[in-house]
Design a protein around this motif. Structure first.
Motif, PDB file in Angstrom:
ATOM      1  N   ASP A 125      50.388 -10.800   1.157  1.00 36.84           N
ATOM      2  CA  ASP A 125      49.381 -11.738   0.649  1.00 36.84           C
ATOM      3  C   ASP A 125      48.288 -12.002   1.686  1.00 36.84           C
ATOM      4  O   ASP A 125      47.295 -12.658   1.383  1.00 36.84           O
ATOM      5  N   ARG A 126      48.456 -11.505   2.901  1.00 38.23           N
ATOM      6  CA  ARG A 126      47.425 -11.685   3.932  1.00 38.23           C
ATOM      7  C   ARG A 126      46.431 -10.526   3.934  1.00 38.23           C
ATOM      8  O   ARG A 126      45.506 -10.523   4.735  1.00 38.23           O
ATOM      9  N   LEU A 127      46.654  -9.519   3.084  1.00 42.51           N
ATOM     10  CA  LEU A 127      45.788  -8.339   3.092  1.00 42.51           C
ATOM     11  C   LEU A 127      44.599  -8.532   2.151  1.00 42.51           C
ATOM     12  O   LEU A 127      44.764  -9.005   1.032  1.00 42.51           O
ATOM     13  N   VAL A 128      43.416  -8.167   2.601  1.00 44.55           N
ATOM     14  CA  VAL A 128      42.221  -8.257   1.755  1.00 44.55           C
ATOM     15  C   VAL A 128      41.469  -6.926   1.833  1.00 44.55           C
ATOM     16  O   VAL A 128      41.539  -6.231   2.845  1.00 44.55           O
ATOM     17  N   THR A 129      40.772  -6.597   0.733  1.00 46.46           N
ATOM     18  CA  THR A 129      39.891  -5.433   0.824  1.00 46.46           C
ATOM     19  C   THR A 129      38.529  -5.920   1.282  1.00 46.46           C
ATOM     20  O   THR A 129      38.092  -7.019   0.942  1.00 46.46           O
ATOM     21  N   SER A 158      43.289  -9.986  12.005  1.00 48.79           N
ATOM     22  CA  SER A 158      44.157  -9.485  13.065  1.00 48.79           C
ATOM     23  C   SER A 158      44.105  -7.958  13.083  1.00 48.79           C
ATOM     24  O   SER A 158      44.315  -7.338  14.129  1.00 48.79           O
ATOM     25  N   TYR A 159      43.869  -7.337  11.899  1.00 45.99           N
ATOM     26  CA  TYR A 159      43.626  -5.897  11.830  1.00 45.99           C
ATOM     27  C   TYR A 159      42.501  -5.680  10.844  1.00 45.99           C
ATOM     28  O   TYR A 159      42.390  -6.401   9.857  1.00 45.99           O
ATOM     29  N   SER A 186      42.441   4.183  13.411  1.00 46.80           N
ATOM     30  CA  SER A 186      43.738   4.349  14.072  1.00 46.80           C
ATOM     31  C   SER A 186      44.749   3.246  13.763  1.00 46.80           C
ATOM     32  O   SER A 186      45.942   3.468  13.838  1.00 46.80           O
ATOM     33  N   ASP A 187      44.274   2.035  13.428  1.00 42.57           N
ATOM     34  CA  ASP A 187      45.267   0.972  13.195  1.00 42.57           C
ATOM     35  C   ASP A 187      45.618   0.800  11.714  1.00 42.57           C
ATOM     36  O   ASP A 187      46.163  -0.230  11.328  1.00 42.57           O
ATOM     37  N   PHE A 188      45.303   1.812  10.907  1.00 39.46           N
ATOM     38  CA  PHE A 188      45.543   1.728   9.466  1.00 39.46           C
ATOM     39  C   PHE A 188      47.012   1.402   9.145  1.00 39.46           C
ATOM     40  O   PHE A 188      47.319   0.475   8.404  1.00 39.46           O
ATOM     41  N   PHE A 189      47.943   2.148   9.730  1.00 40.19           N
ATOM     42  CA  PHE A 189      49.361   1.946   9.414  1.00 40.19           C
ATOM     43  C   PHE A 189      49.875   0.626   9.974  1.00 40.19           C
ATOM     44  O   PHE A 189      50.669  -0.061   9.335  1.00 40.19           O
ATOM     45  N   ALA A 190      49.382   0.266  11.167  1.00 43.26           N
ATOM     46  CA  ALA A 190      49.783  -1.018  11.764  1.00 43.26           C
ATOM     47  C   ALA A 190      49.298  -2.167  10.888  1.00 43.26           C
ATOM     48  O   ALA A 190      50.003  -3.167  10.689  1.00 43.26           O
ATOM     49  N   MET A 191      48.075  -2.026  10.330  1.00 45.82           N
ATOM     50  CA  MET A 191      47.513  -3.064   9.469  1.00 45.82           C
ATOM     51  C   MET A 191      48.392  -3.251   8.238  1.00 45.82           C
ATOM     52  O   MET A 191      48.699  -4.379   7.846  1.00 45.82           O
ATOM     53  N   LEU A 192      48.825  -2.160   7.625  1.00 47.46           N
ATOM     54  CA  LEU A 192      49.691  -2.264   6.445  1.00 47.46           C
ATOM     55  C   LEU A 192      51.092  -2.735   6.835  1.00 47.46           C
ATOM     56  O   LEU A 192      51.791  -3.333   6.023  1.00 47.46           O
ATOM     57  N   GLY A 193      51.499  -2.451   8.061  1.00 49.17           N
ATOM     58  CA  GLY A 193      52.868  -2.751   8.462  1.00 49.17           C
ATOM     59  C   GLY A 193      53.825  -1.640   8.060  1.00 49.17           C
ATOM     60  O   GLY A 193      54.998  -1.889   7.823  1.00 49.17           O
ATOM     61  N   VAL A 194      53.316  -0.405   8.012  1.00 51.50           N
ATOM     62  CA  VAL A 194      54.162   0.733   7.631  1.00 51.50           C
ATOM     63  C   VAL A 194      54.542   1.508   8.893  1.00 51.50           C
ATOM     64  O   VAL A 194      53.684   1.838   9.704  1.00 51.50           O
TER      65      VAL A 194
END
Lengths: 890, 113
Positions: A125-129, A158-159, A186-194
């Motif tokens: 719920d913290r993710l936005v486009t 934060s990302y 580069s931080d795409f996966f870290a942003m998703l948490g995957v």
């Protein structure tokens, strides 16, 4: 006397009772003795008449006892026995309920998976486009320089990561394969948490312009092409003929809004895209962002923070960033926002189906209550109070509902699969739909509610009116109030069915209206596919690329059955779009990009007009001589012509497609018809409609190098289109073994998939309406048939007294139709209100006024026809009543 | 209806008759049976077996109340007396019973077309 005192005085009650009974017996004996019978004989007689004293006391005592768990289980046992005793009733009721509950559960599991469950990422719920917004474009592409500044200057994320869809040809690992790929920061996966399954994500150093080639692949590709070998990390694989080092394996499938292709197989760092266009602050390369809000930051605060950033950039880069803002949307909203309306509409509709099913079962129970009145009477004679009887009957209905619900759950498991198979591929998160605890609870709750809902009224009626019928041997009369209750239920059913029918009817009408719309071209006999030239062409000279494309054109045009063929690049009707800014050469050049005119551009071959059957309105279309060596020309559509050349003098005018530092003048040589780029239903609502065509062969040397990896081909042919694919593949193979043709699709399929969500909604709603109609018809038939059975005697008397069979027929059908007509009126009123509400917030009803009278009259007629059929059979039976047989019952 | 065979009662009728009889005067169980027999010219036969559960039900519903007393034959008996609730209940029962009779009569009447 309250319950507590009763508890303590109960023993007292019991002893009073036995004393009393003993006294009564004594009195009887005394009286018999007084009439001259011996005491012994008198005792025997009195006892015989009196019956079993112990049992009597027991029964008297039972009156005072409290209902307990034991009596509940007794009710359940008894209920099961009753259901076993009338298998016909039970099967019909359970199946009706299972259908209703199953349909609801199936649809709820879709709603649950798509709309309710959080996205499958930690703290999703913290993710936005994050998108770029300009006055004429709310959710546009972010330019890479702007992204770097936004990333550096924001204080709310934060990302913050951006990505861009792309594609590669994988060679050297079995058969060549077209891969859908996404270029990410580069931080795409870290942003998703995957987390990676194996290896690592990209480092910031790898995500720089012109850095070494690294790739992360999906677990699916890893298994498919590299047999899940752990040695793949550090190995090179060949993408578009270049070597990329594999650094990580990531789990399969993210359903993210920027993935146009569904399954993504490969990820590369975005920064290493070596084209200078990446450094252009006004370029639109389809780059979109997702960010994770810092803890405690709300989306409003983030919007304000980004406003601050863009205001600052507008001062630093007034040329490029004037009017540039950001659009922040919760990620889940971006993904599911489009389908929410129609899923909820369908959930509402399926709720109606359950209501109708419940009403049907309620009517069955009412009718059954009548036949059970003797049993009920016995129970009440044994001391069961009204509330006790109601409890017993409610237990039965909840049992029915529970069995129906369990069966419905099984139906739903199958139904969900069927629903998903029929779903348009546009339904996001379809892979996350399944049975979970929510769905199970939903089913349990609606089953219980349904059980109480359909059981309560019949239970009350039956319990209340149990005393009369038992007087009559056959229990043949129906209390008027029960008949009214059944009638009222039928009216409700008819009304509900009419609302559903009206909804389905309107959708069908709206869809047929859409099909009548002229898309601006003739979609019949057209097949399209994607072309990727051999990988080495990516590094070939512009001249060599043009030559290869010419050869390809010629080879396809020579295939028997092909009438015309054209390449197309950038935009494609209803499928993809590409926009460009321009200004008119006879007006001063606008100060910034934001003030330029905007249009869709199609880059096509000279035969495009004949292939698509787009009408030529003025001037000419391209010829083979409009090539890289001749003057730059364009053809515009009628929308653009009307907008900027209202006097009809567009041909010969010059438009300029330059940017801040250059001018690129083009001469308009023709005007053609408008094509509905945005789909049949939404084209008119779109702000960006003007269209412009460029000759494919006039593409500049800097751009043509991108063409070999992917362009569209459009072919008009006679005869069987799909049979043509092999011939086309063979022709391309003769040119080069490494040429890859993918994605063969007829233009019809493309148009259909643009209407898919609407069609899907219509199909489901149509199915629900059909079920509702059938249930309502069965309900009416049941009530009328039952009433005729009840009134056989009366009808017999009428016939005996000279009533004509015609009158009898009229009597019975009249009774049914009266109910149906009442239902139609109530339903029509409800439908008008509901449709008005729905059309206000959904785009589903295209080109139909909120109250389309034709549809309403048509569905009312259908409903009445079904009602007539439902009454016809019992009415025929009533006409054949033999008065002698009917009267012999007495 | 020439035969004088005692007929079975339908449930609810017994309560109705008990209440009707108690409306005139309070009575004890044995006297109730006798009274109902007499009032119906022996057409109705009360089962003593069902009398007491019926009385207990009426007690519970608050339609009657009971107290130990002495009968006319000098026995110690429980005397039942109609309450206001019982009187209301009786009225309701009788009117619905009459409604039913009227319904039967209508079905048996000639057709109005």
């Amino acid at each position: 006397m309250n319950a507590l005192r009763r508890m303590f005085s109960r023993r007292r009650l019991y002893s009073d009772l036995s004393a009393e009974i003993a006294g009564h017996l004594q009195e009887k004996i005394d009286e018999l003795v007084a009439s001259g019978i011996s005491r012994e004989e008198a005792t025997r007689m009195a006892r015989r008449e009196f019956g079993n004293v112990t049992l009597l006391e027991e029964r008297g005592r039972e009156v005072w006892q409290w209902p307990s768990m034991e009596s509940f289980f007794a009710d359940v046992r008894f209920g099961l026995r009753m259901l076993r005793k009338s298998p016909g009733f039970t099967v019909v009721a359970v199946l009706t309920l299972a259908l209703g509950i199953g349909a609801n559960t199936a649809l709820f599991s879709v709603v649950n998976g798509v709309l309710l469950n959080p996205l499958p990422y930690p703290n999703s719920d913290r993710l936005v486009t994050v998108d770029a917004s300009k006055p004429q474009f709310k959710r546009g592409s972010i330019s890479y320089p702007n992204f770097l500044d936004w990333h550096r200057l924001n204080q709310c994320f934060s990302y913050f990561s951006v990505s861009r869809g792309t594609g590669f040809m994988l060679t050297g690992a079995g058969a060549p394969e077209e891969l859908d790929a996404v270029a990410v920061t580069s931080d795409f996966f870290a942003m998703l948490g995957v987390k990676p399954i194996l290896g690592r994500s990209f480092t910031p150093e790898e995500d720089q312009i012109g850095m070494g080639h690294v790739v992360a692949i999906s677990a699916d590709l890893w298994r498919r092409k590299f047999s899940a070998s752990r040695d793949i990390i550090g190995k090179e694989i060949s993408l578009d003929g270049k070597g990329y080092t594999v650094v990580g394996i990531f789990p399969g499938h993210f359903d993210l809004p920027m993935y146009y292709f569904g399954q993504t197989d490969a990820y590369i760092p975005l920064g290493e895209f070596a084209n200078p266009v990446l450094s252009n602050r006004v370029a639109g390369l389809g780059i979109h962002g997702i960010a994770r809000l810092k803890p405690g930051v709300t989306i409003e605060q983030a919007r304000a923070d980004m406003q601050r950033v863009t205001n600052y950039l507008a001062q630093v880069y007034p040329e490029a960033d004037k009017d540039m803002g950001t659009a922040l949307t919760p990620l889940k909203e971006t993904i599911v926002g489009k389908v929410r309306g129609f899923l909820l509409l369908l959930l509402g509709a399926v709720g109606f189906v359950l209501l109708i099913a419940c009403v049907n079962v309620a009517n069955l129970l009412l009718a059954r209550g009548n036949t059970r009145s003797r049993e009920i009477a016995v129970r009440s004679a044994l001391g069961a109070g009204t509330s006790r009887l109601i409890r017993q009957m409610l237990t039965e209905s909840v049992l029915l509902a529970a069995v129906g619900g369990a069966l419905g759950l099984a139906f739903a498991a199958a139904g969900t699969r069927a629903t998903l198979a029929a779903l348009p591929s546009t339904l996001p998160r379809a892979n996350e739909v399944g049975m979970d605890a929510h769905v199970l609870w939903f089913t349990i709750v609606i089953s219980l509610c349904a059980g109480v809902f359909f059981g309560l009224l019949p239970a009350i009626r039956t319990a209340r009116h149990s005393t009369y019928e038992a007087l009559k041997e056959g229990g043949r009369s129906v209390s008027p109030s029960r008949r009214h209750a059944q009638g009222a239920l039928v009216v409700v059913q008819m009304a509900l069915a009419l609302v559903l029918l009206a909804g389905a009817g309107l959708l069908i009408r709206s869809l047929s209206q859409l099909w009548k719309i002229d898309p601006g071209f003739d979609p019949n006999h057209i097949i399209t596919f994607n072309l990727a030239l051999p990988p080495q062409m990516n590094r070939a000279s512009p001249a060599a690329i043009r030559a290869a494309l010419h050869n390809f054109d010629a080879a396809i045009a020579a295939v028997p059955g092909v009438e015309g063929e054209s390449l197309s690049w950038g935009a494609f009707p209803m499928y993809s779009e590409d926009d460009q800014n321009f200004w008119l050469a006879d007006q001063p050049r606008p100060a910034s990009e934001g003030q330029m005119y905007n249009m869709l551009d199609y880059i096509v071959g000279p035969d495009y007009l004949e292939v698509m059957h787009i009408p030529l309105l003025a001037g000419r279309f391209f010829t083979a001589s409009d090539n890289e060596n001749s003057k730059a020309v364009v053809v515009i559509d009628e929308v653009l012509a009307k907008k900027y050349f209202p006097n009809g003098d567009a041909v010969g005018k010059i438009i300029d497609q330059g940017d801040a530092t250059h001018t690129f003048p083009f001469e308009i040589v023709g005007v053609v018809g408008h094509v509905k780029q945005w789909g049949l239903d939404t084209d008119s609502q779109n702000s960006l409609r003007a269209q412009l065509y460029f000759p494919f062969m006039q593409l500049g040397d800097n751009v043509i190098s991108v063409v070999p990896s992917n362009s569209n081909v459009i072919v008009r042919a006679t005869g069987d289109l799909l049979g043509l694919t092999d011939a086309i593949r063979a022709a391309s193979n003769r040119l080069s073994k490494d040429e890859v043709l993918t994605n063969f699709e007829t233009m019809h399929e493309i148009i259909e998939s643009s209407l898919a969500p609407r069609r899907f909604a219509m199909m489901l709603l149509g199915a629900f309406a059909a079920v509702a109609l059938a249930l309502a018809g069965i309900g009416l038939y049941g009530v009328i048939a039952y009433a005729v059975g009840q009134r056989t005697h009366e009808i017999g008397i009428r016939i005996a007294l000279g009533a004509h069979p015609r009158d009898v027929f009229r009597l019975v059908v009249g009774q049914g139709l009266r109910l149906a007509i009442a239902g139609v009126f109530i339903g029509a009123a409800a439908a008008l209100i509901l449709i008005r509400v729905l059309s206000s917030f959904s785009q589903l009803l295209y080109g139909i006024g909120g109250s389309d009278p034709v549809t309403l009259i048509a569905v009312a007629a259908v409903l009445l026809a079904v009602a007539f059929l439902a009454c016809y059979i019992p009415a025929r039976r009533a006409m054949r009543v033999d008065p002698m047989v009917a009267l012999r019952y007495e | 209806m020439g035969n004088r065979q005692p007929r079975d009662l339908f449930p609810g009728a017994l309560e109705m008759m008990i209440l009707r009889t108690l409306k005139r005067q309070p009575l004890h169980g044995y006297a109730l049976v006798q009274r109902i027999k007499r009032d119906s010219d022996d057409l109705l036969q009360i089962e003593e077996g069902s009398l007491y559960p019926a009385l207990q039900r009426l007690l519970k519903e608050g339609c009657v109340e009971a107290a130990w007393g002495v009968s006319s034959t000098n026995r110690r008996v429980r005397i039942y007396k109609l309450t206001r609730t019982g009187a209301k209940y009786l009225e309701r029962q009788v009117s619905s019973f009459e409604q039913m009779l009227e319904g039967i009569a209508r079905v048996l009447s000639p057709v109005k077309s």
